[in-house]
Scaffold this motif. Structure first.
Motif, PDB file in Angstrom:
ATOM      1  N   ASP A  28      70.340 -17.956  33.590  1.00  0.00           N
ATOM      2  CA  ASP A  28      70.688 -17.889  35.004  1.00  0.00           C
ATOM      3  C   ASP A  28      70.764 -16.459  35.536  1.00  0.00           C
ATOM      4  OD1 ASP A  28      70.796 -20.599  35.049  1.00  0.00           O
ATOM      5  OD2 ASP A  28      72.981 -20.724  34.784  1.00  0.00           O
ATOM      6  N   SER A  29      70.624 -15.450  34.672  1.00  0.00           N
ATOM      7  CA  SER A  29      70.720 -14.069  35.133  1.00  0.00           C
ATOM      8  C   SER A  29      69.576 -13.754  36.081  1.00  0.00           C
ATOM      9  CB  SER A  29      70.695 -13.106  33.939  1.00  0.00           C
ATOM     10  OG  SER A  29      69.495 -13.248  33.211  1.00  0.00           O
ATOM     11  N   ALA A  30      69.892 -13.077  37.163  1.00  0.00           N
ATOM     12  CA  ALA A  30      68.899 -12.776  38.196  1.00  0.00           C
ATOM     13  C   ALA A  30      67.971 -11.651  37.739  1.00  0.00           C
ATOM     14  CB  ALA A  30      69.607 -12.375  39.479  1.00  0.00           C
ATOM     15  N   PRO A  31      66.703 -11.707  38.134  1.00  0.00           N
ATOM     16  CA  PRO A  31      65.787 -10.601  37.837  1.00  0.00           C
ATOM     17  C   PRO A  31      66.285  -9.304  38.469  1.00  0.00           C
ATOM     18  CG  PRO A  31      64.578 -12.534  38.579  1.00  0.00           C
ATOM     19  CD  PRO A  31      66.027 -12.810  38.830  1.00  0.00           C
ATOM     20  N   GLU A  32      65.935  -8.194  37.854  1.00  0.00           N
ATOM     21  CA  GLU A  32      66.370  -6.891  38.353  1.00  0.00           C
ATOM     22  C   GLU A  32      65.177  -5.960  38.499  1.00  0.00           C
ATOM     23  OE1 GLU A  32      70.863  -6.281  36.676  1.00  0.00           O
ATOM     24  OE2 GLU A  32      69.214  -5.837  35.313  1.00  0.00           O
ATOM     25  N   LEU A  33      65.322  -5.016  39.400  1.00  0.00           N
ATOM     26  CA  LEU A  33      64.339  -3.957  39.546  1.00  0.00           C
ATOM     27  C   LEU A  33      64.643  -2.900  38.488  1.00  0.00           C
ATOM     28  CD1 LEU A  33      61.936  -3.040  41.312  1.00  0.00           C
ATOM     29  CD2 LEU A  33      63.574  -1.849  42.772  1.00  0.00           C
ATOM     30  N   SER A  37      59.061   3.902  42.028  1.00  0.00           N
ATOM     31  CA  SER A  37      58.744   5.274  42.430  1.00  0.00           C
ATOM     32  C   SER A  37      57.869   5.238  43.676  1.00  0.00           C
ATOM     33  CB  SER A  37      58.029   6.033  41.310  1.00  0.00           C
ATOM     34  OG  SER A  37      56.777   5.427  41.004  1.00  0.00           O
ATOM     35  N   PHE A  38      57.872   6.350  44.412  1.00  0.00           N
ATOM     36  CA  PHE A  38      57.126   6.435  45.667  1.00  0.00           C
ATOM     37  C   PHE A  38      56.240   7.684  45.667  1.00  0.00           C
ATOM     38  CE2 PHE A  38      61.114   4.254  46.519  1.00  0.00           C
ATOM     39  CZ  PHE A  38      60.687   3.110  47.178  1.00  0.00           C
ATOM     40  N   GLU A  68      54.503   3.657  44.866  1.00  0.00           N
ATOM     41  CA  GLU A  68      53.600   4.120  43.807  1.00  0.00           C
ATOM     42  C   GLU A  68      53.578   3.151  42.639  1.00  0.00           C
ATOM     43  OE1 GLU A  68      52.540   8.344  41.780  1.00  0.00           O
ATOM     44  OE2 GLU A  68      54.670   7.812  41.818  1.00  0.00           O
ATOM     45  N   SER A  69      54.750   2.767  42.120  1.00  0.00           N
ATOM     46  CA  SER A  69      54.824   1.840  40.996  1.00  0.00           C
ATOM     47  C   SER A  69      56.212   1.215  40.942  1.00  0.00           C
ATOM     48  CB  SER A  69      54.517   2.554  39.677  1.00  0.00           C
ATOM     49  OG  SER A  69      55.510   3.532  39.411  1.00  0.00           O
ATOM     50  N   TYR A  70      56.311   0.105  40.211  1.00  0.00           N
ATOM     51  CA  TYR A  70      57.609  -0.539  40.013  1.00  0.00           C
ATOM     52  C   TYR A  70      57.526  -1.446  38.787  1.00  0.00           C
ATOM     53  CZ  TYR A  70      55.674  -4.856  41.975  1.00  0.00           C
ATOM     54  OH  TYR A  70      54.922  -5.967  42.184  1.00  0.00           O
ATOM     55  N   ALA A  71      58.679  -1.802  38.248  1.00  0.00           N
ATOM     56  CA  ALA A  71      58.771  -2.734  37.133  1.00  0.00           C
ATOM     57  C   ALA A  71      59.955  -3.655  37.364  1.00  0.00           C
ATOM     58  CB  ALA A  71      58.924  -1.987  35.811  1.00  0.00           C
ATOM     59  N   VAL A  72      59.775  -4.924  37.030  1.00  0.00           N
ATOM     60  CA  VAL A  72      60.808  -5.934  37.281  1.00  0.00           C
ATOM     61  C   VAL A  72      61.102  -6.686  35.994  1.00  0.00           C
ATOM     62  CG1 VAL A  72      61.375  -8.031  38.569  1.00  0.00           C
ATOM     63  CG2 VAL A  72      60.088  -6.214  39.681  1.00  0.00           C
ATOM     64  N   MET A 216      46.968 -10.026  38.886  1.00  0.00           N
ATOM     65  CA  MET A 216      47.597  -8.760  39.264  1.00  0.00           C
ATOM     66  C   MET A 216      48.489  -8.212  38.147  1.00  0.00           C
ATOM     67  SD  MET A 216      48.662  -9.254  43.272  1.00  0.00           S
ATOM     68  CE  MET A 216      47.464  -8.920  44.581  1.00  0.00           C
ATOM     69  N   ALA A 217      48.982  -9.102  37.288  1.00  0.00           N
ATOM     70  CA  ALA A 217      49.854  -8.663  36.202  1.00  0.00           C
ATOM     71  C   ALA A 217      49.081  -8.015  35.054  1.00  0.00           C
ATOM     72  CB  ALA A 217      50.659  -9.852  35.678  1.00  0.00           C
ATOM     73  N   GLN A 218      47.768  -8.151  35.056  1.00  0.00           N
ATOM     74  CA  GLN A 218      46.957  -7.556  33.987  1.00  0.00           C
ATOM     75  C   GLN A 218      46.913  -6.038  34.138  1.00  0.00           C
ATOM     76  OE1 GLN A 218      45.779  -9.433  31.447  1.00  0.00           O
ATOM     77  NE2 GLN A 218      46.842 -11.121  32.485  1.00  0.00           N
TER      78      GLN A 218
END
Length: 277
Positions: A28-33, A37-38, A68-72, A216-218
């Motif tokens: 049940d834990s929510a996804p996080e950022l 970066s910009f 610019e980029s991000y990860a979740v 897009m995830a590739q």
């Protein structure tokens, strides 16, 4: 022996029941950022997963920063929007992480915004559209584009980014049916009031949102549109080749027929009549 087996089963059940709350909590834990970066900006103090309010230092405070980029961690979509004051001056960026259970908002406020300056720059530097792809690439010359989206996408959010931080272009949010492919106009207004209109023709590709999301995830992802256009499809190429082959065959047969055809006239035969003078 039976007593030992019963004891083992009871212990296993106790362990399972004791772990269940922890397993449920993990699920049940929510996804996080995890990171973000910009371009043209640096997060003051760096990014931390448990912090949602930040200052953003612009490298060039006359140009809008862009993602610019991000990860979740987990399954979630990210939406980038820009914040403005009451006079439509850009003041920061909002990153909204949306997932099945809800959403988390991260705010990035400009710490060194440029002094308001009037100019005629009404160009867009980029356009954000989750699961959307623009063709051709956004540039300073073209004002008409195609915006490709998945076949089943119904919630469309378009966030334009002005090249000049003092310009303004309103974002667009639409709810569509699966068949709708409207034309959308974005009007970018420079600080001196001069406007430039961009037209986006919505096109649907023969792929679902989940398929596009997976592509897009590739790590080597470039485009989900390449290969879906009519002229890129195998059946179109085969049809063109067959048609070209047919034209060539007809032309060759024409040349052969022309060579072997008998001329009914003898070049040495004298005409049986004389022209009237």
């Amino acid at each position: 022996m039976r007593g030992k087996i019963s004891l083992i089963l009871i212990c296993s059940a106790i362990i399972f029941l004791s772990l269940s709350p922890f397993q449920a909590a993990a699920q049940d834990s929510a996804p996080e950022l995890v990171s973000i970066s910009f371009k043209n900006a640096e997060i003051d103090g760096g990014f931390k997963t448990d912090v949602q309010e930040y200052g953003l230092i612009l490298e060039n405070n006359e140009e809008s920063p862009t993602l610019e980029s991000y990860a979740v961690s987990g399954s979630a979509d990210i939406f980038i929007t820009y914040t403005y004051d009451e006079t439509n001056h850009q003041t920061g960026i909002t990153a909204t992480l949306e997932y099945e259970m809800g959403s988390t908002i991260y705010n990035f406020k400009y710490l060194n915004s440029a002094v308001y300056e009037i100019n005629g720059n009404n160009l867009l530097s980029s356009v954000y559209c989750t699961y959307g792809e623009i063709s051709p690439h956004l540039n300073d010359d073209d004002t008409e584009y195609k915006l490709y989206i998945p076949s089943d996408l119904t919630q469309l959010t378009i966030t334009p980014v002005t090249k000049d931080i003092n310009a303004y272009c309103a974002p667009v949010e639409l709810v569509l049916s699966n068949e709708q492919t409207p034309k959308i106009t974005l009007s970018c207004t420079a600080s001196n009031g001069k406007t430039r209109e961009y037209l986006f023709n919505i096109k649907r590709v023969d792929k679902t949102t989940e398929q596009v999301k997976a592509e897009m995830a590739q790590p080597d992802f470039v485009s989900f549109v390449d290969g879906t256009r009519l002229y890129q499809r195998p059946e179109f190429v085969i049809t063109v080749l067959v048609a070209a082959g047919g034209i060539i065959v007809i032309f060759v047969l024409f040349l052969i027929t022309r060579k072997i055809a008998v001329n009914p006239y003898d070049k040495d035969e004298k005409p049986f009549y004389s022209p009237i003078e």
